[in-house]
Design a protein around this motif. Structure first.
Motif, PDB file in Angstrom:
ATOM      1  N   PRO A 174       0.814  -1.227   0.000  1.00 24.93           N
ATOM      2  CA  PRO A 174       0.000   0.000   0.000  1.00 24.93           C
ATOM      3  C   PRO A 174       0.840   1.266   0.000  1.00 24.93           C
ATOM      4  O   PRO A 174       0.452   2.275  -0.606  1.00 24.93           O
ATOM      5  CB  PRO A 174      -0.825  -0.126   1.284  1.00 24.93           C
ATOM      6  N   TYR A 175       2.019   1.237   0.656  1.00 26.18           N
ATOM      7  CA  TYR A 175       2.845   2.442   0.686  1.00 26.18           C
ATOM      8  C   TYR A 175       3.471   2.728  -0.675  1.00 26.18           C
ATOM      9  O   TYR A 175       3.678   3.887  -1.046  1.00 26.18           O
ATOM     10  CB  TYR A 175       3.910   2.329   1.779  1.00 26.18           C
ATOM     11  N   LEU A 209      -0.478  12.665   2.996  1.00 29.45           N
ATOM     12  CA  LEU A 209      -0.883  12.345   4.358  1.00 29.45           C
ATOM     13  C   LEU A 209      -0.964  10.830   4.497  1.00 29.45           C
ATOM     14  O   LEU A 209      -1.576  10.160   3.659  1.00 29.45           O
ATOM     15  CB  LEU A 209      -2.260  12.952   4.654  1.00 29.45           C
ATOM     16  N   ILE A 210      -0.299  10.282   5.529  1.00 25.76           N
ATOM     17  CA  ILE A 210      -0.425   8.859   5.830  1.00 25.76           C
ATOM     18  C   ILE A 210      -0.951   8.716   7.247  1.00 25.76           C
ATOM     19  O   ILE A 210      -0.899   9.656   8.040  1.00 25.76           O
ATOM     20  CB  ILE A 210       0.920   8.105   5.683  1.00 25.76           C
ATOM     21  N   ALA A 266       0.234  11.599   9.718  1.00 22.48           N
ATOM     22  CA  ALA A 266       1.481  12.348   9.589  1.00 22.48           C
ATOM     23  C   ALA A 266       1.545  12.921   8.181  1.00 22.48           C
ATOM     24  O   ALA A 266       1.198  12.243   7.203  1.00 22.48           O
ATOM     25  CB  ALA A 266       2.685  11.444   9.838  1.00 22.48           C
ATOM     26  N   HIS A 267       1.972  14.170   8.074  1.00 22.21           N
ATOM     27  CA  HIS A 267       2.157  14.792   6.765  1.00 22.21           C
ATOM     28  C   HIS A 267       3.464  14.295   6.146  1.00 22.21           C
ATOM     29  O   HIS A 267       4.475  14.153   6.835  1.00 22.21           O
ATOM     30  CB  HIS A 267       2.179  16.313   6.899  1.00 22.21           C
ATOM     31  N   VAL A 268       3.416  14.020   4.861  1.00 23.27           N
ATOM     32  CA  VAL A 268       4.601  13.557   4.143  1.00 23.27           C
ATOM     33  C   VAL A 268       4.759  14.410   2.885  1.00 23.27           C
ATOM     34  O   VAL A 268       3.849  15.147   2.494  1.00 23.27           O
ATOM     35  CB  VAL A 268       4.496  12.065   3.776  1.00 23.27           C
ATOM     36  N   SER A 269       5.918  14.265   2.257  1.00 20.00           N
ATOM     37  CA  SER A 269       6.181  15.073   1.064  1.00 20.00           C
ATOM     38  C   SER A 269       6.672  14.199  -0.080  1.00 20.00           C
ATOM     39  O   SER A 269       6.932  13.008   0.088  1.00 20.00           O
ATOM     40  CB  SER A 269       7.225  16.149   1.375  1.00 20.00           C
ATOM     41  N   GLN A 308      10.853   5.139   3.362  1.00 22.77           N
ATOM     42  CA  GLN A 308      10.622   6.137   4.405  1.00 22.77           C
ATOM     43  C   GLN A 308       9.145   6.235   4.759  1.00 22.77           C
ATOM     44  O   GLN A 308       8.793   6.368   5.932  1.00 22.77           O
ATOM     45  CB  GLN A 308      11.164   7.494   3.949  1.00 22.77           C
ATOM     46  N   LEU A 309       8.281   6.172   3.769  1.00 20.47           N
ATOM     47  CA  LEU A 309       6.835   6.176   4.051  1.00 20.47           C
ATOM     48  C   LEU A 309       6.458   4.962   4.886  1.00 20.47           C
ATOM     49  O   LEU A 309       5.676   5.062   5.842  1.00 20.47           O
ATOM     50  CB  LEU A 309       6.038   6.174   2.745  1.00 20.47           C
ATOM     51  N   THR A 310       7.000   3.804   4.515  1.00 17.60           N
ATOM     52  CA  THR A 310       6.699   2.574   5.248  1.00 17.60           C
ATOM     53  C   THR A 310       7.164   2.669   6.684  1.00 17.60           C
ATOM     54  O   THR A 310       6.455   2.262   7.617  1.00 17.60           O
ATOM     55  CB  THR A 310       7.358   1.376   4.551  1.00 17.60           C
ATOM     56  N   SER A 311       8.364   3.217   6.901  1.00 21.77           N
ATOM     57  CA  SER A 311       8.897   3.362   8.254  1.00 21.77           C
ATOM     58  C   SER A 311       8.030   4.290   9.096  1.00 21.77           C
ATOM     59  O   SER A 311       7.705   3.982  10.249  1.00 21.77           O
ATOM     60  CB  SER A 311      10.328   3.894   8.185  1.00 21.77           C
TER      61      SER A 311
END
Length: 285
Positions: free
Chosen positions: A205-206, A216-217, A239-242, A249-252
């Motif tokens: 999914p990530y 946003l995740i 959490a906001h992501v870019s 990094q998204l998975t972590s």
């Protein structure tokens, strides 16, 4: 002895007074109370919810108080759940290969942060037996395939019964539970997953989210129902992501959210702060 009373009933005058009077009449002393009224939605009418923490006299047990409180509950058409806060809930954790949620719960339990009576860890993989043995927790490995799933579920249920389990925590247990399994433990199975659903269903999914450029995740913890990922929600966070963050990094960051949100939901249940009403929950502070 400190007791926690969760109650709900049709909203009407005199509920707070009647509850407080009944507690006082039985030698109780209220130390905390919180309430909420759900407005009339045209279907169920206004509903009153309350959580009361109170100390009982040494001569009064929870059972005797519940008997004494029964006429009040009947008169006001109450649903009542009474717990002794000093008695931790017998709990099982179910996990698959991913370790982050399981290990986090074990640490929080071992440090006394989560007041649960952890009885057993059940897994469809052998990976975590070492840490569970080190911590003195029975580890039951019950492998499963599509063909053996019904029998494996029967073995899991038998294991839970053997250990007297009341609460089940799915710490990234990557198996869909059958309706029959869930029916044995209604509103007593807590599940955790990423909050992309119903988008990005299935594997990776990530990676799917990264390809779509999400900003946003999040993670969601909820009670498991027959519709596994659609039960009443207990806790969520985001959490906001870019665009700069990789799939890894998204998975972590997603794993971090999952551990915190799951622990928050489990703590709320263990501390008797969750009331279920239909498809939603009232979670007291």
């Amino acid at each position: 002895m400190s007791s926690v009373l969760l109650l709900s009933c049709p909203d009407q005058p005199g509920i707070v007074a009647a509850t407080a009077q009944s507690i006082a009449d039985n030698g109780g002393n209220i130390v905390h109370a919180e309430q909420y009224v759900k407005a009339d939605d045209g279907e169920t009418g206004s509903v009153f919810f309350q959580r009361v923490v109170f100390d009982l006299a040494d001569s009064v047990t929870n059972a005797s108080f519940q008997t004494a409180f029964a006429p009040t509950a009947e008169e006001l058409d109450m649903t009542v759940d009474l717990r002794d806060s000093a008695v931790p809930i017998p709990t099982a954790i179910m996990a698959s290969k991913q370790p982050h949620c399981l290990y986090d719960l074990l640490i929080r339990w071992r440090s006394g942060e989560l007041p649960m009576d952890l009885r057993v860890v059940v897994s469809n993989h052998p990976d975590h037996e070492g840490i569970c043995t080190h911590m003195g927790i029975p580890y039951v490995h019950l492998p499963v395939t599509r063909e053996t799933k019904p029998e494996q579920e029967r073995q899991v249920l038998a294991t839970l019964d053997e250990h007297g389990v009341e609460l089940i925590v799915m710490a990234r247990y990557m198996q869909i539970l059958s309706d029959d399994f869930v029916s044995h433990h209604p509103m007593r199975i807590i599940n955790i997953h990423h909050s992309f659903l119903p988008a990005f269903i299935g594997a990776n999914p990530y990676r799917q989210a990264h390809e779509r450029g999400v900003k946003l995740i999040g993670a969601t913890a909820h009670y498991a129902t027959a519709d596994l990922d659609e039960g009443p929600i207990i806790a969520q966070d985001t959490a906001h992501v870019s665009h700069r963050e990789t799939v890894a990094q998204l998975t972590s960051r997603g794993r971090d959210l999952e551990t915190v949100v799951l622990a928050r939901a489990v703590a709320a249940h263990l501390e008797h702060r969750v009331a279920v009403h239909g498809h939603r929950t009232i979670v007291y502070n």
